[in-house]
Design a protein around this motif. Sequence first.
Motif, PDB file in Angstrom:
ATOM      1  N   ALA A  51       0.869  -1.183   0.000  1.00 60.76           N
ATOM      2  CA  ALA A  51       0.000   0.000   0.000  1.00 60.76           C
ATOM      3  C   ALA A  51       0.903   1.229   0.000  1.00 60.76           C
ATOM      4  O   ALA A  51       1.714   1.408   0.911  1.00 60.76           O
ATOM      5  CB  ALA A  51      -0.915  -0.003   1.211  1.00 60.76           C
ATOM      6  N   TYR A  52       0.772   2.045  -1.029  1.00 61.33           N
ATOM      7  CA  TYR A  52       1.628   3.212  -1.215  1.00 61.33           C
ATOM      8  C   TYR A  52       0.882   4.498  -0.880  1.00 61.33           C
ATOM      9  O   TYR A  52      -0.302   4.647  -1.228  1.00 61.33           O
ATOM     10  CB  TYR A  52       2.117   3.296  -2.662  1.00 61.33           C
ATOM     11  N   PRO A  53       1.578   5.454  -0.254  1.00 61.44           N
ATOM     12  CA  PRO A  53       0.948   6.754  -0.020  1.00 61.44           C
ATOM     13  C   PRO A  53       0.820   7.517  -1.336  1.00 61.44           C
ATOM     14  O   PRO A  53       1.714   7.458  -2.185  1.00 61.44           O
ATOM     15  CB  PRO A  53       1.932   7.456   0.924  1.00 61.44           C
ATOM     16  N   VAL A  54      -0.306   8.156  -1.500  1.00 57.14           N
ATOM     17  CA  VAL A  54      -0.537   9.015  -2.666  1.00 57.14           C
ATOM     18  C   VAL A  54      -1.090  10.348  -2.168  1.00 57.14           C
ATOM     19  O   VAL A  54      -1.793  10.406  -1.163  1.00 57.14           O
ATOM     20  CB  VAL A  54      -1.484   8.383  -3.715  1.00 57.14           C
ATOM     21  N   LEU A  55      -0.744  11.392  -2.892  1.00 55.67           N
ATOM     22  CA  LEU A  55      -1.159  12.743  -2.534  1.00 55.67           C
ATOM     23  C   LEU A  55      -1.983  13.320  -3.672  1.00 55.67           C
ATOM     24  O   LEU A  55      -1.576  13.233  -4.825  1.00 55.67           O
ATOM     25  CB  LEU A  55       0.069  13.620  -2.293  1.00 55.67           C
ATOM     26  N   MET A  56      -3.146  13.897  -3.330  1.00 58.07           N
ATOM     27  CA  MET A  56      -4.029  14.433  -4.360  1.00 58.07           C
ATOM     28  C   MET A  56      -4.308  15.914  -4.122  1.00 58.07           C
ATOM     29  O   MET A  56      -4.505  16.336  -2.986  1.00 58.07           O
ATOM     30  CB  MET A  56      -5.358  13.686  -4.362  1.00 58.07           C
ATOM     31  N   LYS A  57      -4.333  16.631  -5.240  1.00 56.30           N
ATOM     32  CA  LYS A  57      -4.641  18.059  -5.189  1.00 56.30           C
ATOM     33  C   LYS A  57      -5.752  18.332  -6.186  1.00 56.30           C
ATOM     34  O   LYS A  57      -5.685  17.927  -7.338  1.00 56.30           O
ATOM     35  CB  LYS A  57      -3.405  18.875  -5.553  1.00 56.30           C
ATOM     36  N   ARG A  58      -6.790  19.014  -5.720  1.00 53.60           N
ATOM     37  CA  ARG A  58      -7.924  19.384  -6.582  1.00 53.60           C
ATOM     38  C   ARG A  58      -7.447  20.370  -7.639  1.00 53.60           C
ATOM     39  O   ARG A  58      -6.727  21.315  -7.339  1.00 53.60           O
ATOM     40  CB  ARG A  58      -9.028  20.011  -5.728  1.00 53.60           C
ATOM     41  N   THR A  59      -7.841  20.109  -8.882  1.00 56.83           N
ATOM     42  CA  THR A  59      -7.538  21.026  -9.984  1.00 56.83           C
ATOM     43  C   THR A  59      -8.854  21.473 -10.595  1.00 56.83           C
ATOM     44  O   THR A  59      -9.920  21.034 -10.155  1.00 56.83           O
ATOM     45  CB  THR A  59      -6.671  20.331 -11.058  1.00 56.83           C
ATOM     46  N   ALA A 104       3.561  10.797 -11.302  1.00 59.50           N
ATOM     47  CA  ALA A 104       2.290  11.465 -11.040  1.00 59.50           C
ATOM     48  C   ALA A 104       1.283  11.057 -12.103  1.00 59.50           C
ATOM     49  O   ALA A 104       1.648  10.566 -13.171  1.00 59.50           O
ATOM     50  CB  ALA A 104       2.472  12.973 -11.038  1.00 59.50           C
ATOM     51  N   THR A 105       0.020  11.257 -11.783  1.00 59.25           N
ATOM     52  CA  THR A 105      -1.071  10.957 -12.714  1.00 59.25           C
ATOM     53  C   THR A 105      -2.214  11.904 -12.389  1.00 59.25           C
ATOM     54  O   THR A 105      -2.042  12.851 -11.617  1.00 59.25           O
ATOM     55  CB  THR A 105      -1.466   9.464 -12.633  1.00 59.25           C
ATOM     56  N   GLN A 106      -3.380  11.630 -12.917  1.00 57.30           N
ATOM     57  CA  GLN A 106      -4.542  12.474 -12.642  1.00 57.30           C
ATOM     58  C   GLN A 106      -5.822  11.684 -12.821  1.00 57.30           C
ATOM     59  O   GLN A 106      -5.822  10.607 -13.406  1.00 57.30           O
ATOM     60  CB  GLN A 106      -4.549  13.688 -13.558  1.00 57.30           C
ATOM     61  N   GLY A 107      -6.918  12.239 -12.330  1.00 55.09           N
ATOM     62  CA  GLY A 107      -8.230  11.621 -12.494  1.00 55.09           C
ATOM     63  C   GLY A 107      -9.314  12.672 -12.401  1.00 55.09           C
ATOM     64  O   GLY A 107      -9.092  13.755 -11.840  1.00 55.09           O
ATOM     65  N   ARG A 108     -10.468  12.355 -12.949  1.00 56.56           N
ATOM     66  CA  ARG A 108     -11.588  13.316 -12.938  1.00 56.56           C
ATOM     67  C   ARG A 108     -12.174  13.496 -11.543  1.00 56.56           C
ATOM     68  O   ARG A 108     -12.700  14.548 -11.213  1.00 56.56           O
ATOM     69  CB  ARG A 108     -12.685  12.854 -13.892  1.00 56.56           C
ATOM     70  N   ASP A 109     -12.148  12.426 -10.745  1.00 52.05           N
ATOM     71  CA  ASP A 109     -12.651  12.489  -9.381  1.00 52.05           C
ATOM     72  C   ASP A 109     -11.732  11.637  -8.504  1.00 52.05           C
ATOM     73  O   ASP A 109     -10.781  11.033  -9.000  1.00 52.05           O
ATOM     74  CB  ASP A 109     -14.112  12.021  -9.308  1.00 52.05           C
ATOM     75  N   VAL A 110     -12.004  11.578  -7.208  1.00 48.44           N
ATOM     76  CA  VAL A 110     -11.124  10.857  -6.288  1.00 48.44           C
ATOM     77  C   VAL A 110     -11.041   9.371  -6.654  1.00 48.44           C
ATOM     78  O   VAL A 110      -9.947   8.788  -6.666  1.00 48.44           O
ATOM     79  CB  VAL A 110     -11.578  11.040  -4.826  1.00 48.44           C
ATOM     80  N   ALA A 111     -12.165   8.760  -6.980  1.00 46.29           N
ATOM     81  CA  ALA A 111     -12.162   7.328  -7.320  1.00 46.29           C
ATOM     82  C   ALA A 111     -11.295   7.054  -8.545  1.00 46.29           C
ATOM     83  O   ALA A 111     -10.477   6.125  -8.552  1.00 46.29           O
ATOM     84  CB  ALA A 111     -13.584   6.824  -7.543  1.00 46.29           C
ATOM     85  N   GLU A 112     -11.461   7.862  -9.590  1.00 41.93           N
ATOM     86  CA  GLU A 112     -10.651   7.662 -10.787  1.00 41.93           C
ATOM     87  C   GLU A 112      -9.181   7.984 -10.506  1.00 41.93           C
ATOM     88  O   GLU A 112      -8.283   7.310 -11.010  1.00 41.93           O
ATOM     89  CB  GLU A 112     -11.158   8.513 -11.951  1.00 41.93           C
TER      90      GLU A 112
END
Length: 133
Positions: A7-15, A29-37
């Motif tokens: 299990a890896y830590p990931v950090l998300m920032k709203r864009t 890094a990557t991206q998604g439309r919402d938290v689940a994606e």
Amino acid sequence: MKVLKRAYPVLMKRTGDGYYVEIPDMGTATQGRDVAEAMEMARDAIGIMGIDYQEDGEEIPEPYSVEFSDEGFDVSTLVDIDFLEYKKKLENKAVKKNCTIPYWLNEQAEKEGINFSRVLQEAIANKLGVTLR
């Protein structure tokens, strides 16, 4: 390959159009439309990076192997992955290939209900001397 569940830590920032995701241990890094994606995309990025490390003969980084700060991020969470299962899933993923055959052959094969994908898979497996999974 041994069983590798982590299990890896990931950090998300709203864009403006979703979430930007950093995976510090993988240096990617990557991206998604919402938290689940965003979490799904993070899992894919971790899986692909893990396979790359293995194919290069390197050890897959352990979770929390690098120091990082979650300052400036909206979400800090963990994303789990089973590298063995991920690799199996990736290896069995279907890919689309285009090929060209004569029109008359296409017409006759369609009349007979020929499954083009299956015939191509069987022919390639036969040519390589391997068994289809």
